[in-house]
Design a protein around this motif. Structure first.
Motif, short mmCIF file in Angstrom:
data_model
loop_
_atom_site.label_atom_id
_atom_site.label_comp_id
_atom_site.label_asym_id
_atom_site.label_seq_id
_atom_site.Cartn_x
_atom_site.Cartn_y
_atom_site.Cartn_z
N ALA A 6 34.43 28.56 27.24
CA ALA A 6 35.75 28.11 27.68
C ALA A 6 36.82 29.17 27.48
O ALA A 6 37.93 29.03 27.98
N SER A 7 36.49 30.22 26.75
CA SER A 7 37.51 31.23 26.44
C SER A 7 38.05 31.88 27.70
O SER A 7 39.24 32.13 27.83
N GLY A 8 37.19 32.17 28.68
CA GLY A 8 37.64 32.70 29.95
C GLY A 8 38.27 34.07 29.84
O GLY A 8 38.15 34.76 28.83
N GLY A 9 38.96 34.48 30.91
CA GLY A 9 39.60 35.79 30.95
C GLY A 9 41.09 35.67 31.15
O GLY A 9 41.70 34.68 30.75
N ALA A 10 41.66 36.67 31.79
CA ALA A 10 43.11 36.68 32.02
C ALA A 10 43.49 35.58 33.00
O ALA A 10 42.73 35.20 33.88
N GLY A 11 44.70 35.06 32.83
CA GLY A 11 45.21 34.05 33.73
C GLY A 11 45.57 34.64 35.08
O GLY A 11 45.70 35.86 35.25
N ALA A 12 45.76 33.78 36.07
CA ALA A 12 46.02 34.24 37.44
C ALA A 12 47.26 35.11 37.52
O ALA A 12 47.28 36.13 38.22
N ALA A 13 48.31 34.75 36.80
CA ALA A 13 49.55 35.52 36.87
C ALA A 13 49.37 36.93 36.35
O ALA A 13 50.03 37.87 36.80
N SER A 14 48.45 37.10 35.40
CA SER A 14 48.21 38.43 34.83
C SER A 14 47.49 39.34 35.80
O SER A 14 47.51 40.56 35.63
N LEU A 15 46.83 38.78 36.79
CA LEU A 15 46.00 39.57 37.69
C LEU A 15 46.65 39.88 39.02
O LEU A 15 46.05 40.53 39.87
N VAL A 16 47.89 39.42 39.21
CA VAL A 16 48.56 39.61 40.50
C VAL A 16 48.69 41.09 40.82
O VAL A 16 48.39 41.55 41.93
N GLY A 17 49.16 41.88 39.85
CA GLY A 17 49.34 43.31 40.09
C GLY A 17 48.04 44.00 40.44
O GLY A 17 48.00 44.87 41.32
N LEU A 18 46.97 43.63 39.76
CA LEU A 18 45.67 44.23 40.05
C LEU A 18 45.22 43.89 41.47
O LEU A 18 44.70 44.75 42.19
N LYS A 19 45.43 42.65 41.88
CA LYS A 19 45.04 42.26 43.24
C LYS A 19 45.85 43.01 44.28
O LYS A 19 45.33 43.42 45.32
N LEU A 20 47.14 43.20 44.01
CA LEU A 20 47.96 43.96 44.94
C LEU A 20 47.47 45.40 45.05
O LEU A 20 47.41 45.98 46.13
N ALA A 21 47.13 45.98 43.91
CA ALA A 21 46.66 47.36 43.91
C ALA A 21 45.35 47.50 44.69
O ALA A 21 45.08 48.55 45.28
N LYS A 22 44.56 46.46 44.71
CA LYS A 22 43.29 46.48 45.44
C LYS A 22 43.46 46.05 46.90
O LYS A 22 42.48 45.99 47.64
N GLY A 23 44.70 45.73 47.28
CA GLY A 23 44.93 45.30 48.65
C GLY A 23 44.51 43.88 48.92
O GLY A 23 44.23 43.51 50.06
N GLU A 24 44.51 43.05 47.86
CA GLU A 24 44.06 41.67 48.02
C GLU A 24 45.22 40.68 48.01
O GLU A 24 45.03 39.49 47.82
N GLY A 25 46.43 41.18 48.24
CA GLY A 25 47.59 40.31 48.11
C GLY A 25 48.05 39.64 49.37
O GLY A 25 49.12 39.05 49.39
N GLY A 26 47.30 39.74 50.45
CA GLY A 26 47.72 39.09 51.69
C GLY A 26 48.45 40.05 52.61
O GLY A 26 48.58 41.24 52.34
N PRO A 27 48.97 39.54 53.69
CA PRO A 27 49.54 40.41 54.74
C PRO A 27 50.80 41.15 54.31
O PRO A 27 51.16 42.14 54.92
N HIS A 28 51.49 40.70 53.28
CA HIS A 28 52.72 41.35 52.86
C HIS A 28 52.52 42.24 51.65
O HIS A 28 53.49 42.72 51.06
#
Length: 272
Positions: free
Chosen positions: A201-223
């Motif tokens: 149940a410990s899991g990893g980082a929350g969704a808000a913590s990963l937003v920047g990483l997703k943007l850097a990978k180009g996974e943030g959507g059309p904008h």
């Protein structure tokens, strides 16, 4: 007045702690490195690091009590006096304070009738202000025995401590199920959490913590826009198709989208 020598642990407690300490010390090439987990170990016994606990650590590691005390008083995770079953830490650092952390802390002080680093009369809750819970993207944050309760308000935090005092089941926003402060200290000493499903149940980082990483990978959507690496000239990083909002890294911008009535031009040198 000079203090008398710290009392010893009862024989059965001493035997058990010595066996645990031997296991902890064996993990390290140098025994002195085991001091931090040993302090958590004695804290799991009494709920705080007592003079008896510090004397025990010193004996196990061949240190002086002064050397152990210097470490135990440096780190805020080691309690210096009896603590509650639940350690409730309210972040009052900059972002959490701006988002309501100060209001939460003031409400809990009034509601519980305790000040900072004080424990309720029933021994259930110790309230403490924290200088950062390392979860700014979920501000304001409250931690109970080092488990996260994100995006809190004075009202939700009040319900939280009421549930703890009443013995009702409380579930962290993320992370492992809640356990007592003594149980948490034993886990921090390096012993496994044997509760069914707790580790998973410990899991990893929350969704808000990963937003920047997703943007850097180009996974943030059309904008989304991938910001260039440090040292690249402004504009080297190419926006994805349909991108409209540039990163602040791509300054200067002619207007401020957040305050269109007060446009901000490029920064100018003094006197220009």
């Amino acid at each position: 007045m000079p203090q008398l020598p710290a009392p010893a642990y009862p024989a059965e407690v001493l035997t058990r702690l010595e066996a645990d300490a031997k296991e902890v010390i064996a993990r390290y090439p140098g025994s002195r490195s085991a001091l931090l987990p040993l302090l958590h170990l004695v804290q799991s016994e009494e709920g705080y690091v007592s003079r008896t606990g510090m004397a025990f650590c010193a004996d196990q590691l061949g240190l002086t009590t002064a050397e152990v005390t210097a470490v135990a008083t440096f780190y805020t995770m080691y309690r210096r006096r009896p603590s509650g079953e639940y350690q409730v830490g309210v972040c009052t650092n900059t972002l959490c304070a701006v988002m309501g952390g100060d209001a939460i802390f003031d409400r809990l002080k009034d509601h519980l009738g305790v000040g900072n680093d004080e424990t309720t009369e029933d021994g259930k809750v110790t309230l403490e202000h924290i200088e950062c819970n390392a979860a700014c993207d979920f501000a304001p944050v409250v931690m109970v025995n080092w488990e996260f309760f994100d995006n809190q308000t004075p009202e939700s935090a009040t319900r939280l401590v009421d549930d703890l005092i009443a013995g009702r089941t409380v579930e962290p926003t993320r992370g492992a199920p809640l356990c007592t402060y003594k149980e948490t200290a034993r886990i921090l000493a390096g012993f496994p959490d044997e509760r069914p499903g707790a580790v998973e149940a410990s899991g990893g980082a929350g969704a808000a913590s990963l937003v920047g990483l997703k943007l850097a990978k180009g996974e943030g959507g059309p904008h989304a826009r991938v910001v260039g690496q440090r040292g690249e000239a402004p504009g080297d990083a190419q926006p994805q198709k349909g991108a409209e909002h540039l990163s602040s890294h791509d300054a200067p911008q002619q207007t401020s989208a957040s305050d269109p009535d007060n446009p901000a031009g490029p920064a100018a040198e003094e006197g220009e």
